[in-house]
Design a protein around this motif. Structure first.
Motif, PDB file in Angstrom:
ATOM      1  N   ASN A   2       0.842  -1.190   0.000  1.00  0.00           N
ATOM      2  CA  ASN A   2       0.000   0.000   0.000  1.00  0.00           C
ATOM      3  C   ASN A   2       0.881   1.244   0.000  1.00  0.00           C
ATOM      4  N   MET A   3       0.986   1.890  -1.150  1.00  0.00           N
ATOM      5  CA  MET A   3       1.874   3.045  -1.250  1.00  0.00           C
ATOM      6  C   MET A   3       1.328   4.272  -0.525  1.00  0.00           C
ATOM      7  N   LYS A  29       5.127  -6.305  -9.197  1.00  0.00           N
ATOM      8  CA  LYS A  29       3.752  -5.992  -8.815  1.00  0.00           C
ATOM      9  C   LYS A  29       2.745  -6.974  -9.399  1.00  0.00           C
ATOM     10  N   ILE A  64      -3.649  -4.250  -5.396  1.00  0.00           N
ATOM     11  CA  ILE A  64      -2.499  -3.426  -5.056  1.00  0.00           C
ATOM     12  C   ILE A  64      -2.954  -1.992  -4.833  1.00  0.00           C
ATOM     13  N   ARG A  65      -2.574  -1.405  -3.693  1.00  0.00           N
ATOM     14  CA  ARG A  65      -2.893  -0.006  -3.415  1.00  0.00           C
ATOM     15  C   ARG A  65      -1.737   0.845  -3.936  1.00  0.00           C
ATOM     16  N   THR A  66      -1.856   1.237  -5.186  1.00  0.00           N
ATOM     17  CA  THR A  66      -0.835   2.043  -5.834  1.00  0.00           C
ATOM     18  C   THR A  66      -1.538   3.065  -6.720  1.00  0.00           C
ATOM     19  N   GLU A  67      -0.808   4.049  -7.177  1.00  0.00           N
ATOM     20  CA  GLU A  67      -1.451   5.056  -8.020  1.00  0.00           C
ATOM     21  C   GLU A  67      -1.992   4.396  -9.295  1.00  0.00           C
ATOM     22  N   SER A  70      -0.080   3.656 -12.572  1.00  0.00           N
ATOM     23  CA  SER A  70       0.984   2.651 -12.615  1.00  0.00           C
ATOM     24  C   SER A  70       0.702   1.613 -13.695  1.00  0.00           C
ATOM     25  N   TRP A  85       8.988   5.511  -3.498  1.00  0.00           N
ATOM     26  CA  TRP A  85       8.570   6.797  -4.037  1.00  0.00           C
ATOM     27  C   TRP A  85       8.737   7.920  -3.022  1.00  0.00           C
TER      28      TRP A  85
END
Length: 115
Positions: A2-3, A29, A64-67, A70, A85
Motif C-alpha cells: 500500500n503506497m 507488482k 495493489i494499493r498504488t497510483e 501505474s 517513491w
C-alpha cells in the motif's frame, strides 16, 4: 502492498553500534497481485476484491494499493513500476512522539461567525 500507508517499524533490537544498513526487497507488482488473488479466500479473509478484469494487459491490479496510472490510463504506455517513491529514514526516540494532529474548530454560537 500500500503506497498510501506510512510504515513504521520498531527496529531497535536490530540496531548495532556503528554503521547499520537497511535492505529493501522489491517484488514484481503483477506477480504479487496474482499471488494475493490466488491466496485470497472470502471465507477466511472476509472479502476479496471482486474484479479479475484485465486492465491494459495487467490482471488483479485491484489487489495493489498504488497510483492508478501505474498500470496506464487510456493515453499512455502500460508499465508496472516498482520502487520507493518517498525517502526512508531511521528515527530514534526515547520518549513518546506525536507525529500528526488535527485541529477542529467549532463556533461557540452563530454571532461568532465571520463570513
Amino acid at each position: 502492498d500500500n503506497m498510501f500507508h506510512r510504515n513504521v517499524v520498531n527496529i531497535k533490537s536490530f540496531l548495532k553500534s556503528g554503521s547499520n544498513t537497511i535492505t529493501v526487497y522489491l517484488y514484481n507488482k503483477v506477480s504479487w497481485a496474482t499471488q494475493e488473488h490466488d491466496s485470497c479466500s472470502a471465507g477466511t479473509d472476509g472479502q476479496c476484491p471482486g474484479s479479475s478484469q484485465s486492465h491494459n494487459g495487467f490482471t488483479y491490479v485491484n489487489y495493489i494499493r498504488t497510483e492508478p496510472c501505474s498500470f496506464s490510463w487510456d493515453w499512455g504506455p502500460a508499465y508496472a513500476p516498482v520502487g520507493l517513491w518517498k525517502g526512508m529514514e531511521i528515527q530514534a526516540y526515547n520518549d513518546a512522539v506525536i507525529r500528526d494532529f488535527l485541529i477542529y474548530a467549532q463556533p461557540v454560537n452563530n454571532s461568532d461567525y465571520v463570513p
